[in-house]
Design a protein around this motif. Structure first.
Motif, PDB file in Angstrom:
ATOM      1  N   ALA A 134       0.861  -1.185   0.000  1.00  0.00           N
ATOM      2  CA  ALA A 134       0.000   0.000   0.000  1.00  0.00           C
ATOM      3  C   ALA A 134       0.894   1.231   0.000  1.00  0.00           C
ATOM      4  N   ILE A 135       0.544   2.224  -0.816  1.00  0.00           N
ATOM      5  CA  ILE A 135       1.411   3.400  -0.890  1.00  0.00           C
ATOM      6  C   ILE A 135       1.220   4.281   0.336  1.00  0.00           C
ATOM      7  N   MET A 136       2.316   4.942   0.701  1.00  0.00           N
ATOM      8  CA  MET A 136       2.299   5.777   1.894  1.00  0.00           C
ATOM      9  C   MET A 136       2.653   7.214   1.533  1.00  0.00           C
ATOM     10  N   SER A 137       1.975   8.149   2.164  1.00  0.00           N
ATOM     11  CA  SER A 137       2.246   9.561   1.938  1.00  0.00           C
ATOM     12  C   SER A 137       1.732  10.320   3.143  1.00  0.00           C
ATOM     13  N   ASN A 138       2.308  11.495   3.401  1.00  0.00           N
ATOM     14  CA  ASN A 138       1.801  12.305   4.513  1.00  0.00           C
ATOM     15  C   ASN A 138       0.604  13.146   4.071  1.00  0.00           C
ATOM     16  N   LYS A 139       0.172  12.958   2.826  1.00  0.00           N
ATOM     17  CA  LYS A 139      -1.020  13.670   2.340  1.00  0.00           C
ATOM     18  C   LYS A 139      -2.238  12.775   2.551  1.00  0.00           C
ATOM     19  N   PRO A 140      -3.370  13.357   2.982  1.00  0.00           N
ATOM     20  CA  PRO A 140      -4.553  12.531   3.236  1.00  0.00           C
ATOM     21  C   PRO A 140      -5.088  11.889   1.966  1.00  0.00           C
ATOM     22  N   GLN A 141      -5.948  10.864   2.170  1.00  0.00           N
ATOM     23  CA  GLN A 141      -6.667  10.193   1.078  1.00  0.00           C
ATOM     24  C   GLN A 141      -5.732   9.582   0.041  1.00  0.00           C
ATOM     25  N   THR A 142      -4.645   8.994   0.537  1.00  0.00           N
ATOM     26  CA  THR A 142      -3.697   8.357  -0.376  1.00  0.00           C
ATOM     27  C   THR A 142      -4.293   7.088  -0.985  1.00  0.00           C
ATOM     28  N   THR A 143      -4.942   6.269  -0.145  1.00  0.00           N
ATOM     29  CA  THR A 143      -5.503   5.000  -0.613  1.00  0.00           C
ATOM     30  C   THR A 143      -6.858   5.243  -1.259  1.00  0.00           C
ATOM     31  N   ARG A 144      -7.045   4.720  -2.475  1.00  0.00           N
ATOM     32  CA  ARG A 144      -8.313   4.922  -3.194  1.00  0.00           C
ATOM     33  C   ARG A 144      -9.098   3.635  -3.369  1.00  0.00           C
ATOM     34  N   ASN A 145      -8.424   2.525  -3.542  1.00  0.00           N
ATOM     35  CA  ASN A 145      -9.084   1.234  -3.672  1.00  0.00           C
ATOM     36  C   ASN A 145      -8.881   0.438  -2.402  1.00  0.00           C
ATOM     37  N   ARG A 146      -9.705  -0.604  -2.236  1.00  0.00           N
ATOM     38  CA  ARG A 146      -9.428  -1.529  -1.145  1.00  0.00           C
ATOM     39  C   ARG A 146      -8.188  -2.331  -1.517  1.00  0.00           C
ATOM     40  N   ILE A 147      -7.191  -2.277  -0.667  1.00  0.00           N
ATOM     41  CA  ILE A 147      -5.948  -3.005  -0.946  1.00  0.00           C
ATOM     42  C   ILE A 147      -5.888  -4.201  -0.007  1.00  0.00           C
ATOM     43  N   GLN A 148      -5.827  -5.404  -0.562  1.00  0.00           N
ATOM     44  CA  GLN A 148      -5.796  -6.605   0.253  1.00  0.00           C
ATOM     45  C   GLN A 148      -4.369  -7.078   0.460  1.00  0.00           C
ATOM     46  N   GLY A 149      -4.009  -7.229   1.731  1.00  0.00           N
ATOM     47  CA  GLY A 149      -2.713  -7.778   2.088  1.00  0.00           C
ATOM     48  C   GLY A 149      -2.925  -9.107   2.789  1.00  0.00           C
ATOM     49  N   VAL A 150      -2.150 -10.108   2.430  1.00  0.00           N
ATOM     50  CA  VAL A 150      -2.360 -11.461   2.954  1.00  0.00           C
ATOM     51  C   VAL A 150      -1.208 -11.837   3.891  1.00  0.00           C
ATOM     52  N   TYR A 151      -1.563 -12.139   5.132  1.00  0.00           N
ATOM     53  CA  TYR A 151      -0.582 -12.540   6.151  1.00  0.00           C
ATOM     54  C   TYR A 151      -0.804 -14.027   6.424  1.00  0.00           C
ATOM     55  N   THR A 152       0.242 -14.844   6.202  1.00  0.00           N
ATOM     56  CA  THR A 152       0.095 -16.300   6.359  1.00  0.00           C
ATOM     57  C   THR A 152       1.208 -16.865   7.220  1.00  0.00           C
ATOM     58  N   THR A 153       0.823 -17.710   8.190  1.00  0.00           N
ATOM     59  CA  THR A 153       1.790 -18.496   8.965  1.00  0.00           C
ATOM     60  C   THR A 153       1.349 -19.961   8.880  1.00  0.00           C
ATOM     61  N   ASP A 154       1.999 -20.832   9.659  1.00  0.00           N
ATOM     62  CA  ASP A 154       1.616 -22.249   9.657  1.00  0.00           C
ATOM     63  C   ASP A 154       0.206 -22.456  10.207  1.00  0.00           C
ATOM     64  N   ASN A 155      -0.250 -21.533  11.064  1.00  0.00           N
ATOM     65  CA  ASN A 155      -1.517 -21.748  11.782  1.00  0.00           C
ATOM     66  C   ASN A 155      -2.651 -20.811  11.389  1.00  0.00           C
ATOM     67  N   VAL A 156      -2.321 -19.754  10.624  1.00  0.00           N
ATOM     68  CA  VAL A 156      -3.354 -18.731  10.384  1.00  0.00           C
ATOM     69  C   VAL A 156      -3.131 -18.029   9.051  1.00  0.00           C
ATOM     70  N   GLN A 157      -4.227 -17.589   8.440  1.00  0.00           N
ATOM     71  CA  GLN A 157      -4.142 -16.682   7.292  1.00  0.00           C
ATOM     72  C   GLN A 157      -5.134 -15.543   7.520  1.00  0.00           C
ATOM     73  N   ILE A 158      -4.589 -14.311   7.518  1.00  0.00           N
ATOM     74  CA  ILE A 158      -5.434 -13.134   7.718  1.00  0.00           C
ATOM     75  C   ILE A 158      -5.374 -12.290   6.447  1.00  0.00           C
ATOM     76  N   VAL A 159      -6.532 -12.009   5.898  1.00  0.00           N
ATOM     77  CA  VAL A 159      -6.612 -11.151   4.716  1.00  0.00           C
ATOM     78  C   VAL A 159      -7.010  -9.759   5.203  1.00  0.00           C
ATOM     79  N   PHE A 160      -6.043  -8.833   5.154  1.00  0.00           N
ATOM     80  CA  PHE A 160      -6.286  -7.467   5.605  1.00  0.00           C
ATOM     81  C   PHE A 160      -6.790  -6.625   4.439  1.00  0.00           C
TER      82      PHE A 160
END
Length: 300
Positions: free
Chosen positions: A33-59
């Protein structure tokens, strides 16, 4: 008996510029996800996937919720609100330094219709004195019955591990939605466009950032396979903005391209030839066909 595999969808909501993208990038371990000190940087829903041996979280990193001024703003707010009813858990992120404001009150009103558990994530704790935190948390608790309250510093990573443990505790047994090595559901083309847009946000003045979009016109690997050619259009609303993006003697456009190219090469693991040009599309943020073209449409 082995512990059951857990999975779930977690939404990050909050006012613009509270640090949602910074937190998501920290959790996933690299920038999606892009980062900026200006507001409203994110425009679309950005999905990030965190996976370990025991869990998967879709942020799901939603656009910052704010009072819209144009059709693009309406789209961004609608996307964020719709997400609340599609997830297993909501992280409502606030800025410890800014404190409780009308924007937060606006979001908490909408959270009242949310059926999922809601955590209050108080970000930027590195910027306030610890004595200020408890009174601030009390203010938020008076407005909404949060299941958990977790102070963090997304930038420094403080307490993020504790937050992750709490999230996992609330998730139910479920399937693995994505392969182990996948960290986002967005295609490379989307991420490349976002990288270019981020560099423009970093380098340009206040009047330009939210009037820009980036369209990747073509990506092709050369026959010998060592270089990837990327052609991208930067869309602005006014000729004066085109002048700012290009800069004196083309210097600004060259700098944008140079910074973006380095990051795109790291993403793709290949040498890149990046060709940028600037195009004026008057009032594109209020034109439904243009919003659809850039992917800002709710039937997406």
């Amino acid at each position: 008996m082995a512990e059951a595999f857990k999975s779930g969808f977690v939404a990050l909501v909050g006012r613009p510029n509270v640090g949602k993208s910074t937190l998501l990038n920290h959790i996933i371990g690299q920038k999606i996800a892009i980062m900026s000190n200006k507001p409203q940087t994110t425009r679309n829903r950005i999905q990030g996937v965190y996976t370990t041996d025991n869990v998967q979280i879709v942020f799901i990193d939603t656009p910052g919720i704010h009072k819209p001024k144009h059709k693009l703003g309406e789209y961004m707010t609608n996307v964020a609100m719709a997400t609340l009813n599609e997830v297993d858990l909501v992280l409502f992120m606030v800025d410890a330094k800014e404190g409780l404001g009308r924007g937060d009150q606006f979001i908490m009103e909408h959270l009242k219709a949310c059926k999922s558990p809601v955590f209050l994530i108080v970000n930027k704790i590195d910027l306030v004195h610890p004595d200020e935190l408890l009174p601030l948390i009390d203010q938020y608790r008076q407005s909404y019955p949060f299941q958990e309250v977790i102070p963090v510093s997304a930038l420094q990573g403080n307490n993020v591990h504790t937050m992750m443990e709490q999230i996992i505790a609330y998730l139910k047994p479920g399937p693995k939605y994505y392969p182990d090595d996948q960290i986002t559901d967005h295609p490379e083309q989307f991420i490349i466009a976002e990288i270019i847009r981020e560099k423009i946000l970093h380098l340009t003045e206040e009047e330009v950032p939210h009037s820009i979009a980036v369209a990747i016109e073509n990506i092709a690997k050369r026959p010998e396979g060592h270089i990837i050619d990327i052609h991208a259009a930067i869309i602005v609303e006014r000729p004066s903005q085109k002048g700012i993006i290009i800069g004196k003697g083309g210097r600004m456009l060259k700098e944008i391209g140079s910074r973006a190219r380095r990051e795109i090469e790291a993403l793709l693991g290949s040498k890149v030839f990046l060709d940028l040009w600037v195009k004026v599309e008057k009032n594109w943020r209020d034109r439904a066909n243009m919003l659809h073209y850039f992917g800002y449409s709710e039937d997406r």
